[in-house]
Design an enzyme around this catalytic site. Structure first.
Site, PDB file in Angstrom:
ATOM      1  N   ASP A   1     -10.787   4.299  -1.793  1.00  0.00           N
ATOM      2  CA  ASP A   1     -10.962   3.302  -0.183  1.00  0.00           C
ATOM      3  C   ASP A   1     -12.752   3.378  -1.075  1.00  0.00           C
ATOM      4  O   ASP A   1     -13.028   4.027  -0.827  1.00  0.00           O
ATOM      5  CB  ASP A   1     -10.720   3.418   0.905  1.00  0.00           C
ATOM      6  CG  ASP A   1      -9.207   3.103   1.562  1.00  0.00           C
ATOM      7  OD1 ASP A   1      -8.575   3.067   0.433  1.00  0.00           O
ATOM      8  OD2 ASP A   1      -9.073   3.153   2.350  1.00  0.00           O
TER       9      ASP A   1
ATOM     10  N   ASP B   1       0.697  -0.807   0.160  1.00  0.00           N
ATOM     11  CA  ASP B   1      -0.301  -0.388   0.324  1.00  0.00           C
ATOM     12  C   ASP B   1       0.846   1.933   0.050  1.00  0.00           C
ATOM     13  O   ASP B   1       1.602   1.442   0.690  1.00  0.00           O
ATOM     14  CB  ASP B   1      -0.650  -0.227   1.150  1.00  0.00           C
ATOM     15  CG  ASP B   1      -2.094   1.205   1.031  1.00  0.00           C
ATOM     16  OD1 ASP B   1      -2.072   1.855   0.603  1.00  0.00           O
ATOM     17  OD2 ASP B   1      -3.075   0.905   1.778  1.00  0.00           O
TER      18      ASP B   1
HETATM   19  C1  GLA Z   1      -5.131   2.311   2.711  1.00  0.00           C
HETATM   20  C2  GLA Z   1      -5.570   1.353   2.005  1.00  0.00           C
HETATM   21  C3  GLA Z   1      -7.150   0.280   2.387  1.00  0.00           C
HETATM   22  C4  GLA Z   1      -6.354  -0.108   3.570  1.00  0.00           C
HETATM   23  C5  GLA Z   1      -6.119   0.931   4.517  1.00  0.00           C
HETATM   24  C6  GLA Z   1      -4.488   0.616   5.901  1.00  0.00           C
HETATM   25  O1  GLA Z   1      -6.125   3.206   2.924  1.00  0.00           O
HETATM   26  O2  GLA Z   1      -6.549   1.671   0.833  1.00  0.00           O
HETATM   27  O3  GLA Z   1      -7.866  -1.015   2.077  1.00  0.00           O
HETATM   28  O4  GLA Z   1      -5.445  -0.573   3.558  1.00  0.00           O
HETATM   29  O5  GLA Z   1      -4.832   2.081   4.187  1.00  0.00           O
HETATM   30  O6  GLA Z   1      -3.955   1.401   6.556  1.00  0.00           O
END
Ligand code: GLA
Length: 497
Positions: free
Chosen positions: A321, A261
């Site tokens: 997200d 990520d």
């Molecule tokens: C980001 C990702 C999410 C999750 C969070 C965790 O926002 O896109 O899917 O993994 O981080 O902190």
């Protein structure tokens, strides 16, 4: 002159200025400590410097003197977007008292910082990115990965017991038999690095190897999460500068899937460097020698679908997200049009994890979610509590006829076959010449929708309704049905003349 200046500063109380490196050390329940650094320089009425908090690193872009301190504005670049943060700081004895505004309409949070050594907590220097090359395909994820991930339901509350519980429930609920196999731990498992620089898990995960053994013992696979930056999105330790070492650690634990990520990496690299950065971990995973599904998470920036396969990515997020609401799900899902050409066995567009069963949508809306994701050949990563599913939610997540569309071996992602609007028809070509068709009604009122057989190659020999589990009779030049508000019908159609 010099003496006079010093004397004047001392007598005006100015010697105690804000200049220095300050740290807020906040102990968390998982045994880790969250550090926030204020590295400040005061010159008269002006403050400059930097603030490092969680995944963010701001430079002080503005400051304003207040009667008892300063208002400062931190600014950072995230891709081509500016992010800002507001603070009020003031000296109280030897402490720096800080007010932070995290959300609008909420009172500021107050924290206390103490002086710390210069340089502590500074952002690490940039490690140059490698030259681009192709990382060979790892042979995994021939069909879109299916499993569960902790984030949507548990966020930072995930722990060893929850993960074991989810593995148990994946088997006992029938999810495993329906094809779900990965149990993925998202952010907040990370502990600190040991003296040798090895990543450890925090108190919530006392023994990752034992956990992997447990999950493997159920015939399932275990996934983990990290970031190419110094910090993850939730502010935990990232893999920056430890890529190969971490890949080896995960391989030794028995990890089968990595979600990587971007987050904290934005303070170090530009979006143009993303491919090289993701390539670095692709190489590291390969070198570690264990088959590990590689999931890229950088929110669809830098046209990741064009280079995801080059870094051996098996899937890549295409959006920011998802949230457990009709609006969020629908905006993400229906925006996937145009990406179909980039999906293929081993390499998938990922419109984010499922929210089915988390309570924010109605049953028919969750059916739209499942239908759309399956049409899109999207990874089916459940995000709910598998230990407490209603029969309705089980029926949605384990609809084998819909899952078969998602997992179809041709790996062709659906395309929108109607104008964009409140009602949309999406068509997906299946192995052997059949078609999956979904009729979506996004409107808040029921709607009549018609599928012309010409859209699927002519009058079909067989039409199967994948939600009612019934065969329909094909006659005339098409099929018309009433679709409920926020509803979907999904058909498998074969034998078009
Ligand atoms: C980001 C990702 C999410 C999750 C969070 C965790 O926002 O896109 O899917 O993994 O981080 O902190």
């Amino acid at each position: 002159m010099r003496f006079l200046a010093l004397f004047l500063m001392a007598s005006a109380g100015m010697a105690a200025d804000l200049t220095g490196n300050w740290v807020v050390a906040q102990p968390l329940n998982d045994g880790t400590t969250r550090h926030t650094y204020f590295n400040l320089k005061q010159e008269g009425d002006k403050i400059t410097g930097g603030i490092r908090t969680g995944q963010f690193f701001y430079h002080v872009a503005e400051s304003k003197a207040l009667p008892d301190g300063f208002a400062i504005t931190g600014s950072m670049l995230d891709g081509d977007q500016e992010r800002k943060a507001q603070y009020q700081v003031r000296l109280v004895g030897d402490e720096l008292h800080i007010l932070t505004w995290r959300r609008a309409n909420q009172p500021p949070a107050e924290s206390v910082a103490h002086r710390t050594a210069a340089g502590e907590g500074a952002m690490p220097a940039k490690i140059p990115v490698p030259a681009l090359h192709k990382v060979p395909y790892n042979g995994l994820a021939k069909t879109p990965p299916m499993g569960w991930n902790s984030w949507n339901k548990f966020a930072s509350r995930v722990d060893d017991a929850a993960v074991r519980g989810m593995a148990d429930a994946m088997v006992s609920s029938g999810m495993k038999d329906a094809g779900y196999v990965y149990i993925n731990i998202d952010d907040t498992w990370e502990g600190e690095r040991d003296a040798g620089g090895n990543i450890t898990s925090n108190k919530k995960f006392p023994d990752m190897k034992a956990l992997a053994d447990y999950v493997h013992g159920k015939g399932l696979k275990l996934g983990i999460y990290s970031s190419p930056g110094p910090n993850t999105c939730a502010g935990y330790e990232g893999s920056y500068g430890h890529e190969e070492q971490d890949a080896r650690t995960w391989a030794a634990w028995g990890i089968d899937y990595l979600k990587y990520d971007w987050c904290g990496a934005r303070n170090i690299y530009t979006d143009d460097e993303m491919q090289a950065v993701y390539q670095k971990m692709g190489d590291a995973l390969r070198k570690a020698g264990r088959p590990i599904v590689y999931s890229l998470c950088q929110y669809g920036r830098a046209e990741v679908w064009k280079w995801g396969p080059e870094v051996s990515g098996n899937l890549w997020r295409t959006t920011y997200d998802i949230h457990d609401s009709w609006d969020s799900m629908m905006k993400i899902g229906f925006s996937q049009s145009g990406l179909a050409q980039y999906a293929a066995p081993g390499h998938w567009n990922d419109p984010d994890m499922l929210e089915i069963g988390n309570g924010g949508m109605k049953e028919n809306e969750y059916r739209v979610h499942m239908s759309l994701w399956s049409m899109l050949a999207a990874p089916l990563i459940a995000g709910n509590d598998l230990r407490s599913m209603t029969q309705e939610i089980k029926d949605i997540l384990m609809n084998r006829e819909v899952i078969a569309v998602d997992q179809d071996g041709a790996g062709q992602q659906a395309r929108r076959a109607s104008p964009e609007g409140a009602q949309e028809v999406w068509v997906r070509e299946l192995k052997g010449g059949a078609h999956a068709v979904a009729l979506f009604n996004k409107a808040a009122e029921p709607a009549k929708m018609t599928l012309k057989w010409s859209a699927v190659g002519g009058t079909p020999k067989s039409v199967r309704d994948l939600w009612s589990h019934q065969d329909l009779t094909a006659s005339g030049d098409g099929w018309t049905a009433g679709i409920p508000a926020h509803g979907a019908v999904m058909l498998r159609i074969s034998g078009g003349e």
